[in-house]
Design a protein around this motif. Sequence first.
Motif, PDB file in Angstrom:
ATOM      1  N   VAL A 127       0.835  -1.189   0.000  1.00  0.00           N
ATOM      2  CA  VAL A 127       0.000   0.000   0.000  1.00  0.00           C
ATOM      3  C   VAL A 127       0.875   1.247   0.000  1.00  0.00           C
ATOM      4  O   VAL A 127       0.613   2.181  -0.732  1.00  0.00           O
ATOM      5  N   ALA A 128       1.934   1.253   0.843  1.00  0.00           N
ATOM      6  CA  ALA A 128       2.802   2.428   0.939  1.00  0.00           C
ATOM      7  C   ALA A 128       3.481   2.720  -0.396  1.00  0.00           C
ATOM      8  O   ALA A 128       3.642   3.885  -0.767  1.00  0.00           O
ATOM      9  N   GLU A 129       3.855   1.666  -1.126  1.00  0.00           N
ATOM     10  CA  GLU A 129       4.520   1.867  -2.415  1.00  0.00           C
ATOM     11  C   GLU A 129       3.577   2.501  -3.437  1.00  0.00           C
ATOM     12  O   GLU A 129       3.987   3.336  -4.230  1.00  0.00           O
ATOM     13  N   ARG A 130       2.302   2.112  -3.397  1.00  0.00           N
ATOM     14  CA  ARG A 130       1.330   2.702  -4.320  1.00  0.00           C
ATOM     15  C   ARG A 130       1.105   4.179  -4.017  1.00  0.00           C
ATOM     16  O   ARG A 130       0.986   4.993  -4.922  1.00  0.00           O
ATOM     17  N   VAL A 131       1.083   4.517  -2.737  1.00  0.00           N
ATOM     18  CA  VAL A 131       0.923   5.918  -2.341  1.00  0.00           C
ATOM     19  C   VAL A 131       2.147   6.716  -2.782  1.00  0.00           C
ATOM     20  O   VAL A 131       2.033   7.835  -3.284  1.00  0.00           O
ATOM     21  N   PHE A 132       3.327   6.131  -2.614  1.00  0.00           N
ATOM     22  CA  PHE A 132       4.574   6.782  -3.028  1.00  0.00           C
ATOM     23  C   PHE A 132       4.597   6.960  -4.545  1.00  0.00           C
ATOM     24  O   PHE A 132       4.963   8.026  -5.048  1.00  0.00           O
ATOM     25  N   ASP A 133       4.221   5.905  -5.283  1.00  0.00           N
ATOM     26  CA  ASP A 133       4.221   5.969  -6.745  1.00  0.00           C
ATOM     27  C   ASP A 133       3.227   6.995  -7.262  1.00  0.00           C
ATOM     28  O   ASP A 133       3.444   7.612  -8.302  1.00  0.00           O
ATOM     29  N   ALA A 134       2.133   7.198  -6.542  1.00  0.00           N
ATOM     30  CA  ALA A 134       1.127   8.177  -6.960  1.00  0.00           C
ATOM     31  C   ALA A 134       1.587   9.610  -6.681  1.00  0.00           C
ATOM     32  O   ALA A 134       0.940  10.557  -7.115  1.00  0.00           O
ATOM     33  N   GLY A 135       2.693   9.755  -5.950  1.00  0.00           N
ATOM     34  CA  GLY A 135       3.223  11.087  -5.676  1.00  0.00           C
ATOM     35  C   GLY A 135       2.557  11.775  -4.498  1.00  0.00           C
ATOM     36  O   GLY A 135       2.674  12.983  -4.345  1.00  0.00           O
ATOM     37  N   LEU A 136       1.861  11.017  -3.654  1.00  0.00           N
ATOM     38  CA  LEU A 136       1.171  11.613  -2.517  1.00  0.00           C
ATOM     39  C   LEU A 136       2.097  11.865  -1.324  1.00  0.00           C
ATOM     40  O   LEU A 136       1.778  12.695  -0.469  1.00  0.00           O
ATOM     41  N   VAL A 137       3.229  11.178  -1.272  1.00  0.00           N
ATOM     42  CA  VAL A 137       4.216  11.390  -0.205  1.00  0.00           C
ATOM     43  C   VAL A 137       5.600  11.524  -0.830  1.00  0.00           C
ATOM     44  O   VAL A 137       5.854  11.037  -1.935  1.00  0.00           O
ATOM     45  N   ASP A 138       6.511  12.190  -0.102  1.00  0.00           N
ATOM     46  CA  ASP A 138       7.860  12.418  -0.624  1.00  0.00           C
ATOM     47  C   ASP A 138       8.737  11.179  -0.559  1.00  0.00           C
ATOM     48  O   ASP A 138       9.577  10.947  -1.412  1.00  0.00           O
ATOM     49  N   ARG A 139       8.562  10.394   0.518  1.00  0.00           N
ATOM     50  CA  ARG A 139       9.401   9.207   0.704  1.00  0.00           C
ATOM     51  C   ARG A 139       8.627   8.130   1.447  1.00  0.00           C
ATOM     52  O   ARG A 139       7.636   8.399   2.110  1.00  0.00           O
ATOM     53  N   LEU A 140       9.121   6.907   1.326  1.00  0.00           N
ATOM     54  CA  LEU A 140       8.490   5.781   2.007  1.00  0.00           C
ATOM     55  C   LEU A 140       8.798   5.833   3.509  1.00  0.00           C
ATOM     56  O   LEU A 140       9.859   6.324   3.906  1.00  0.00           O
ATOM     57  N   PRO A 141       7.903   5.339   4.336  1.00  0.00           N
ATOM     58  CA  PRO A 141       8.181   5.316   5.768  1.00  0.00           C
ATOM     59  C   PRO A 141       9.343   4.377   6.084  1.00  0.00           C
ATOM     60  O   PRO A 141       9.564   3.383   5.394  1.00  0.00           O
ATOM     61  N   ARG A 142      10.074   4.690   7.137  1.00  0.00           N
ATOM     62  CA  ARG A 142      11.216   3.865   7.553  1.00  0.00           C
ATOM     63  C   ARG A 142      10.705   2.726   8.421  1.00  0.00           C
ATOM     64  O   ARG A 142       9.936   2.936   9.352  1.00  0.00           O
ATOM     65  N   GLN A 143      11.139   1.539   8.118  1.00  0.00           N
ATOM     66  CA  GLN A 143      10.720   0.358   8.868  1.00  0.00           C
ATOM     67  C   GLN A 143      11.942  -0.317   9.477  1.00  0.00           C
ATOM     68  O   GLN A 143      12.911  -0.596   8.777  1.00  0.00           O
ATOM     69  N   ILE A 144      11.902  -0.527  10.794  1.00  0.00           N
ATOM     70  CA  ILE A 144      13.012  -1.169  11.491  1.00  0.00           C
ATOM     71  C   ILE A 144      12.506  -2.470  12.088  1.00  0.00           C
ATOM     72  O   ILE A 144      11.506  -2.472  12.808  1.00  0.00           O
ATOM     73  N   GLU A 145      13.176  -3.559  11.790  1.00  0.00           N
ATOM     74  CA  GLU A 145      12.788  -4.857  12.334  1.00  0.00           C
ATOM     75  C   GLU A 145      13.815  -5.288  13.362  1.00  0.00           C
ATOM     76  O   GLU A 145      15.014  -5.077  13.188  1.00  0.00           O
ATOM     77  N   PHE A 146      13.331  -5.870  14.446  1.00  0.00           N
ATOM     78  CA  PHE A 146      14.230  -6.362  15.475  1.00  0.00           C
ATOM     79  C   PHE A 146      13.692  -7.670  16.014  1.00  0.00           C
ATOM     80  O   PHE A 146      12.553  -8.037  15.787  1.00  0.00           O
ATOM     81  N   SER A 147      14.544  -8.387  16.735  1.00  0.00           N
ATOM     82  CA  SER A 147      14.207  -9.737  17.176  1.00  0.00           C
ATOM     83  C   SER A 147      13.427  -9.729  18.481  1.00  0.00           C
ATOM     84  O   SER A 147      13.298  -8.712  19.156  1.00  0.00           O
ATOM     85  N   ARG A 148      12.964 -10.881  18.840  1.00  0.00           N
ATOM     86  CA  ARG A 148      12.241 -11.085  20.090  1.00  0.00           C
ATOM     87  C   ARG A 148      13.248 -11.341  21.210  1.00  0.00           C
ATOM     88  O   ARG A 148      14.234 -12.050  21.024  1.00  0.00           O
ATOM     89  N   LEU A 149      12.975 -10.772  22.370  1.00  0.00           N
ATOM     90  CA  LEU A 149      13.812 -11.007  23.538  1.00  0.00           C
ATOM     91  C   LEU A 149      13.229 -12.174  24.317  1.00  0.00           C
ATOM     92  O   LEU A 149      12.104 -12.097  24.804  1.00  0.00           O
ATOM     93  N   ASN A 150      13.960 -13.262  24.399  1.00  0.00           N
ATOM     94  CA  ASN A 150      13.533 -14.441  25.152  1.00  0.00           C
ATOM     95  C   ASN A 150      14.365 -14.559  26.418  1.00  0.00           C
ATOM     96  O   ASN A 150      15.582 -14.444  26.365  1.00  0.00           O
ATOM     97  N   LEU A 151      13.708 -14.786  27.538  1.00  0.00           N
ATOM     98  CA  LEU A 151      14.410 -15.032  28.783  1.00  0.00           C
ATOM     99  C   LEU A 151      14.387 -16.526  29.046  1.00  0.00           C
ATOM    100  O   LEU A 151      13.335 -17.157  28.971  1.00  0.00           O
TER     101      LEU A 151
END
Length: 107
Positions: free
Chosen positions: A1-25
């Motif tokens: 969805v974000a790429e389609r909004v970006f391609d349509a020129g509605l936003v300047d750049r794509l949102p930044r996405q950061i992935e991180f792992s699960r903390l297991n105790l």
Amino acid sequence: VAERVFDAGLVDRLPRQIEFSRLNLKYTVLSKRKLIKLVEDKHVTGWDDPRMPTLSGIRRRGVPPAAIRLFCERMGISKSDSNIDFSIMEDCTREVMDDASPRAFAI
């Protein structure tokens, strides 16, 4: 969805996405489904029961917020799952409380 909004020129750049792992105790149940069952079956008094591995449960055990922050800083952000021993959390608590707790020695 974000790429389609970006391609349509509605936003300047794509949102930044950061992935991180699960903390297991190690040796600690962290599954929300299993923790809910403990609460619903009245094995614990609630989410803030000191036996629960929740932030409110840990706080009720007497762990200061600074120790929780220190633990998170030491663990850092990782992209691979990690199993952390709970003794590291206890070490952080001890380190923070050493400065604030008066000590006495008597014979």
